[in-house]
Design a protein around this motif. Structure first.
Motif, PDB file in Angstrom:
ATOM      1  N   GLN A  41      -3.287   3.651   6.432  1.00  0.00           N
ATOM      2  CA  GLN A  41      -4.460   2.950   5.908  1.00  0.00           C
ATOM      3  C   GLN A  41      -5.721   3.795   6.098  1.00  0.00           C
ATOM      4  O   GLN A  41      -6.554   3.900   5.188  1.00  0.00           O
ATOM      5  CB  GLN A  41      -4.607   1.598   6.610  1.00  0.00           C
ATOM      6  N   ILE A  42      -5.851   4.405   7.262  1.00  0.00           N
ATOM      7  CA  ILE A  42      -7.007   5.254   7.528  1.00  0.00           C
ATOM      8  C   ILE A  42      -6.983   6.484   6.626  1.00  0.00           C
ATOM      9  O   ILE A  42      -8.025   6.941   6.135  1.00  0.00           O
ATOM     10  CB  ILE A  42      -7.046   5.678   9.009  1.00  0.00           C
ATOM     11  N   ASP A  43      -5.791   7.030   6.393  1.00  0.00           N
ATOM     12  CA  ASP A  43      -5.682   8.250   5.594  1.00  0.00           C
ATOM     13  C   ASP A  43      -6.019   8.038   4.123  1.00  0.00           C
ATOM     14  O   ASP A  43      -6.228   9.015   3.398  1.00  0.00           O
ATOM     15  CB  ASP A  43      -4.277   8.836   5.721  1.00  0.00           C
ATOM     16  N   TRP A  44      -6.072   6.790   3.671  1.00  0.00           N
ATOM     17  CA  TRP A  44      -6.468   6.522   2.293  1.00  0.00           C
ATOM     18  C   TRP A  44      -7.985   6.507   2.126  1.00  0.00           C
ATOM     19  O   TRP A  44      -8.491   6.450   1.002  1.00  0.00           O
ATOM     20  CB  TRP A  44      -5.900   5.196   1.809  1.00  0.00           C
TER      21      TRP A  44
ATOM     22  N   PRO B 287      -1.815   7.222  -7.403  1.00  0.00           N
ATOM     23  CA  PRO B 287      -3.197   7.554  -7.760  1.00  0.00           C
ATOM     24  C   PRO B 287      -4.191   6.691  -7.000  1.00  0.00           C
ATOM     25  O   PRO B 287      -3.857   5.592  -6.541  1.00  0.00           O
ATOM     26  CB  PRO B 287      -3.241   7.272  -9.266  1.00  0.00           C
ATOM     27  N   GLU B 288      -5.411   7.183  -6.865  1.00  0.00           N
ATOM     28  CA  GLU B 288      -6.446   6.438  -6.152  1.00  0.00           C
ATOM     29  C   GLU B 288      -6.805   5.136  -6.850  1.00  0.00           C
ATOM     30  O   GLU B 288      -7.418   4.258  -6.249  1.00  0.00           O
ATOM     31  CB  GLU B 288      -7.691   7.314  -5.983  1.00  0.00           C
ATOM     32  N   SER B 289      -6.404   4.999  -8.117  1.00  0.00           N
ATOM     33  CA  SER B 289      -6.676   3.773  -8.870  1.00  0.00           C
ATOM     34  C   SER B 289      -5.707   2.642  -8.522  1.00  0.00           C
ATOM     35  O   SER B 289      -5.848   1.527  -9.031  1.00  0.00           O
ATOM     36  CB  SER B 289      -6.590   4.055 -10.372  1.00  0.00           C
ATOM     37  N   HIS B 290      -4.729   2.912  -7.643  1.00  0.00           N
ATOM     38  CA  HIS B 290      -3.764   1.885  -7.247  1.00  0.00           C
ATOM     39  C   HIS B 290      -4.525   0.661  -6.710  1.00  0.00           C
ATOM     40  O   HIS B 290      -5.462   0.797  -5.916  1.00  0.00           O
ATOM     41  CB  HIS B 290      -2.837   2.437  -6.170  1.00  0.00           C
ATOM     42  N   PRO B 291      -4.139  -0.561  -7.127  1.00  0.00           N
ATOM     43  CA  PRO B 291      -4.893  -1.759  -6.727  1.00  0.00           C
ATOM     44  C   PRO B 291      -5.052  -1.931  -5.221  1.00  0.00           C
ATOM     45  O   PRO B 291      -6.123  -2.333  -4.751  1.00  0.00           O
ATOM     46  CB  PRO B 291      -4.061  -2.904  -7.330  1.00  0.00           C
ATOM     47  N   LYS B 292      -4.007  -1.629  -4.440  1.00  0.00           N
ATOM     48  CA  LYS B 292      -4.124  -1.798  -2.991  1.00  0.00           C
ATOM     49  C   LYS B 292      -5.069  -0.762  -2.380  1.00  0.00           C
ATOM     50  O   LYS B 292      -5.792  -1.054  -1.429  1.00  0.00           O
ATOM     51  CB  LYS B 292      -2.747  -1.694  -2.336  1.00  0.00           C
TER      52      LYS B 292
ATOM     53  N   LEU C  79       0.855  -1.194   0.000  1.00  0.00           N
ATOM     54  CA  LEU C  79       0.000   0.000   0.000  1.00  0.00           C
ATOM     55  C   LEU C  79       0.886   1.238   0.000  1.00  0.00           C
ATOM     56  O   LEU C  79       1.725   1.409   0.883  1.00  0.00           O
ATOM     57  CB  LEU C  79      -0.897   0.013   1.240  1.00  0.00           C
ATOM     58  N   PRO C  80       0.755   2.143  -0.982  1.00  0.00           N
ATOM     59  CA  PRO C  80       1.609   3.337  -1.015  1.00  0.00           C
ATOM     60  C   PRO C  80       1.236   4.315   0.090  1.00  0.00           C
ATOM     61  O   PRO C  80       0.160   4.226   0.690  1.00  0.00           O
ATOM     62  CB  PRO C  80       1.322   3.936  -2.397  1.00  0.00           C
ATOM     63  N   LEU C  81       2.144   5.239   0.347  1.00  0.00           N
ATOM     64  CA  LEU C  81       1.834   6.306   1.288  1.00  0.00           C
ATOM     65  C   LEU C  81       0.686   7.147   0.744  1.00  0.00           C
ATOM     66  O   LEU C  81       0.513   7.269  -0.475  1.00  0.00           O
ATOM     67  CB  LEU C  81       3.060   7.194   1.520  1.00  0.00           C
TER      68      LEU C  81
END
Length: 247
Positions: A126-129, A89-94, A82-84
């Motif tokens: 994780q919450i910040d995403w 982009p929000e389209s990232h699979p994770k 999971l990226p920072l």
């Protein structure tokens, strides 16, 4: 005896000139009766460590076994890859995996190691995403939440206290009970299974309580989190759209 100046004079809205009647609702008991739903309570579990031997992951997996024994359907999100926040982009699979699991869930468990007296950055990222559509309605709103932490030293409640604040800000129904496992390296065997102890018994308590609160809350969470201020704002926007000035 003369009426006190602090005693309300009326029982209706006539003495509440600042209240918008169209947005004011009396609590309806019938709306608080949870419907009987056939599917299992849906619980999402997040944990805040990427270590190969991660005690927060071990605690999460132990809690998963308990939740499933209590009749819940469980998803564990693994943050590896999971990226920072804002670093992809929000389209990232994770990111998409996390957001879909958030919307799927009816309740959640957050487990974090205590790092420098706080929850870990892995858990917080994780919450910040989680998106904030419209700046107000959160995908977590109305969902139940249980919080747990592991510590390398003596028992502390810094991480769970922070997660409670975060859960409140995310408008979640955070259950009263919680778990804090001190000297976690002593509480798990080589296979990552939790040893019998009062700490383990508390984890059982927390998962049992979470399932009960989730069963009570499911189907009525939207009503429980319906707010006068938000209904007032929605009424104002509707009035603006249909007013002659907007035509």
């Amino acid at each position: 005896m003369a009426r006190s100046s602090l005693t309300p004079k009326g029982t209706g809205l006539s003495d509440l000139p600042n209240v918008l009647p169209a947005a004011f609702e009396l609590p309806d008991f019938s709306a608080l009766v949870a419907p009987k739903l056939d599917y299992k309570p849906r619980i999402l579990m997040l944990y805040g460590s990427l270590r190969e031997r991660s005690y927060s992951r071990f605690l999460t997996l132990e809690a998963q076994r308990l939740l499933e024994a209590f009749g819940a359907e469980v998803r564990v999100f693994h943050a590896n890859g999971l990226p920072l926040p804002n670093d992809a982009p929000e389209s990232h699979p994770k990111v998409q995996e996390l957001r879909e699991a958030m919307l799927w869930s009816e309740g959640q468990v957050w487990t974090s190691p205590e790092r420098h007296g706080a929850m870990s950055a892995v858990l917080k990222s994780q919450i910040d995403w989680i998106p904030l559509p419209g700046g107000a309605i959160r995908p977590t709103q109305g969902r139940t939440l249980a919080v747990m932490q592991v510590s390398g030293g003596s028992q502390s409640f810094n991480a769970v206290n922070q997660m409670r604040i975060l859960g409140r800000w995310m408008r979640m129904v955070t259950i009263p009970n919680q778990s804090s496992v001190a000297k976690a390296f002593q509480e798990f065997d080589e296979d990552g299974r939790m040893k019998p102890s009062s700490y383990y018994d508390r984890v059982v308590d927390v998962m049992e309580e979470l399932v009960k609160f989730t069963l009570i809350n499911r189907g009525v969470s939207r009503y429980l989190t319906s707010r006068y201020s938000e209904r007032k704002e929605a009424a104002a926007k509707l009035e603006e759209r249909v007013s002659p000035k907007s035509i």
